[in-house]
Design an enzyme around this catalytic site. Structure first.
Site, short mmCIF file in Angstrom:
data_model
loop_
_atom_site.label_atom_id
_atom_site.label_comp_id
_atom_site.label_asym_id
_atom_site.label_seq_id
_atom_site.Cartn_x
_atom_site.Cartn_y
_atom_site.Cartn_z
N SER A 294 2.96 -2.37 10.20
CA SER A 294 4.41 -2.41 10.43
C SER A 294 5.07 -3.75 10.12
O SER A 294 6.03 -4.14 10.79
CB SER A 294 4.72 -1.97 11.87
OG SER A 294 4.34 -0.64 12.07
N HIS B 220 -9.74 1.32 4.58
CA HIS B 220 -8.49 1.52 5.32
C HIS B 220 -8.72 2.49 6.48
O HIS B 220 -9.48 3.46 6.34
CB HIS B 220 -7.40 2.06 4.37
CG HIS B 220 -6.04 2.03 5.00
ND1 HIS B 220 -5.63 2.98 5.91
CD2 HIS B 220 -5.02 1.15 4.89
CE1 HIS B 220 -4.40 2.69 6.31
NE2 HIS B 220 -4.01 1.58 5.70
N GLY C 265 2.66 -1.35 4.24
CA GLY C 265 2.75 0.07 3.90
C GLY C 265 4.19 0.50 3.66
O GLY C 265 4.74 0.35 2.57
N GLY C 266 4.83 1.01 4.71
CA GLY C 266 6.19 1.57 4.59
C GLY C 266 7.18 0.65 3.91
O GLY C 266 7.99 1.09 3.08
N GLU D 121 -7.06 4.85 7.64
CA GLU D 121 -6.78 6.26 7.36
C GLU D 121 -7.97 6.91 6.65
O GLU D 121 -8.29 8.07 6.91
CB GLU D 121 -5.49 6.38 6.52
CG GLU D 121 -4.26 6.15 7.39
CD GLU D 121 -3.05 5.60 6.66
OE1 GLU D 121 -2.99 5.67 5.42
OE2 GLU D 121 -2.15 5.09 7.35
N GLY E 246 2.13 2.05 10.76
CA GLY E 246 3.13 3.12 10.71
C GLY E 246 3.88 3.34 12.01
O GLY E 246 4.62 4.31 12.15
N ASN F 175 0.87 -1.18 0.00
CA ASN F 175 0.00 0.00 0.00
C ASN F 175 0.91 1.23 0.00
O ASN F 175 1.49 1.58 1.02
CB ASN F 175 -0.88 -0.03 1.26
CG ASN F 175 -1.72 1.23 1.39
OD1 ASN F 175 -1.79 2.05 0.48
ND2 ASN F 175 -2.35 1.40 2.54
N TRP F 176 1.03 1.83 -1.17
CA TRP F 176 1.94 2.99 -1.28
C TRP F 176 1.38 4.25 -0.64
O TRP F 176 2.09 5.24 -0.49
CB TRP F 176 2.25 3.26 -2.75
CG TRP F 176 3.33 2.37 -3.32
CD1 TRP F 176 3.90 1.28 -2.72
CD2 TRP F 176 3.98 2.52 -4.59
NE1 TRP F 176 4.85 0.73 -3.53
CE2 TRP F 176 4.93 1.47 -4.68
CE3 TRP F 176 3.86 3.41 -5.64
CZ2 TRP F 176 5.76 1.31 -5.80
CZ3 TRP F 176 4.68 3.25 -6.76
CH2 TRP F 176 5.61 2.22 -6.83
N LYS F 177 0.09 4.25 -0.33
CA LYS F 177 -0.56 5.46 0.22
C LYS F 177 -0.27 6.63 -0.73
O LYS F 177 -0.24 6.44 -1.93
CB LYS F 177 -0.10 5.71 1.65
CG LYS F 177 -0.23 4.44 2.51
CD LYS F 177 -0.04 4.67 3.97
CE LYS F 177 -0.19 3.33 4.69
NZ LYS F 177 -0.21 3.44 6.13
N GLU G 5 -5.86 -4.93 10.30
CA GLU G 5 -4.82 -3.94 10.54
C GLU G 5 -5.14 -3.17 11.82
O GLU G 5 -5.93 -2.22 11.79
CB GLU G 5 -4.75 -2.94 9.39
CG GLU G 5 -4.38 -3.54 8.06
CD GLU G 5 -3.74 -2.50 7.14
OE1 GLU G 5 -2.59 -2.70 6.75
OE2 GLU G 5 -4.37 -1.48 6.86
#
Ligand code: PGA
Length: 252
Positions: free
Chosen positions: A212, A101, A233-234, A103, A177, A17-19, A171
């Site tokens: 994470s 998601h 993600g990251g 966010e 994150g 997930n590049w956001k 999640e």
């Protein structure tokens, strides 16, 4: 397009997930690293920002990377400035769409009801939904985490949802994150509860863990019985790191 292998022997699925990150140059760097790469028993996808979807579908040719989106609108067309339909995402080359998601729930006011409508739109467009659920810190502290997550599933999953069109991603909001994934006990408890819920509802979907995940934590989490993949993600932003997550997961 449906997930052909879901119902029989689902392959471990790792979605990045590049956001709101990424660029044309980053697509090329993934192409360089993943060209000709294959990992038995593992499927890979990257959910990129919308303007990159069409290019990604072309640039990733020859790699095992499928393309996904991070949101869609519930309607097929209309006066919704700035929004994108699931049909158009599919036409541009997306096979997956992340919905619900945390966010988007927290920052864009998405509710269980809107998520449910979007899931329906994604199914109609033949996209596979990666449906995100997860509790906040206070919900976990209050001991409500399982009820919250099963409630989110109950609310978002309608009749048309099946293992061939939807994948669940657990999640925990507090792990996203943070650099610290949930513990294997916490993940196991929740994934077992989701598995039980989905079996009772005759919807034996794949269940991903997200929050994470990195190359160091991937093997231990992947080894858990009801973990069928990751939402990353990251650690999906750098091709070598994303590849390490996949290699580490497959050593489980
Ligand atoms: P993270 O993000 O891996 O950076 O924690 C996961 C996600 O938000 O899907």
């Amino acid at each position: 397009m449906t997930e052909e292998s879901n119902s029989q022997s689902p392959r471990f699925f790792i979605a990045g997930n590049w956001k709101m990150n990424g660029s044309m140059e980053r697509l090329q760097s993934f192409h360089r690293v993943f060209l000709g790469f294959s990992l038995e028993g593992c499927r890979l996808a990257l959910c990129v920002p919308e303007p990159l979807i069409h290019a990604a579908a072309k640039v990733f040719f020859g790699t095992p990377l499928s393309v996904g989106a991070q949101n869609c609108h519930a309607r097929k067309s209309g006066a919704f400035t700035g929004e994108t339909s699931a049909d158009l995402l599919a036409e541009c080359g997306a096979r997956y769409v992340i919905l619900g998601h945390s966010e988007r729930r927290a920052l864009c006011g998405e509710t269980d009801a809107t998520v449910r409508e979007k899931v329906k739109a994604a199914i109609d467009a033949e996209l596979t939904t990666i449906l995100c659920v997860g509790e906040t810190t206070s919900e976990r502290t209050a001991g409500q985490h399982i009820d919250v997550v099963l409630g989110q599933l109950e609310a978002a999953i309608g009749e048309a949802v099946s293992c061939s069109n939807t994948i669940i991603a657990y999640e925990p909001v507090w792990a996203i994150g943070s650099g610290q994934s949930a513990s294997t006990n916490q993940i196991e408890e929740m994934h077992n509860a989701i598995r039980e819920w989905s079996t009772e509802h005759s919807k034996p979907m794949q269940i991903l863990y997200g929050g994470s995940v990195n190359p160091d934590s991937a093997a231990d989490i992947a080894a858990l019985e009801n973990v069928n993949g990751f939402l990353v993600g990251g650690a999906s932003l750098d091709p070598e790191v994303f590849k390490s997550v996949a290699l580490s997961a497959m050593r489980r």
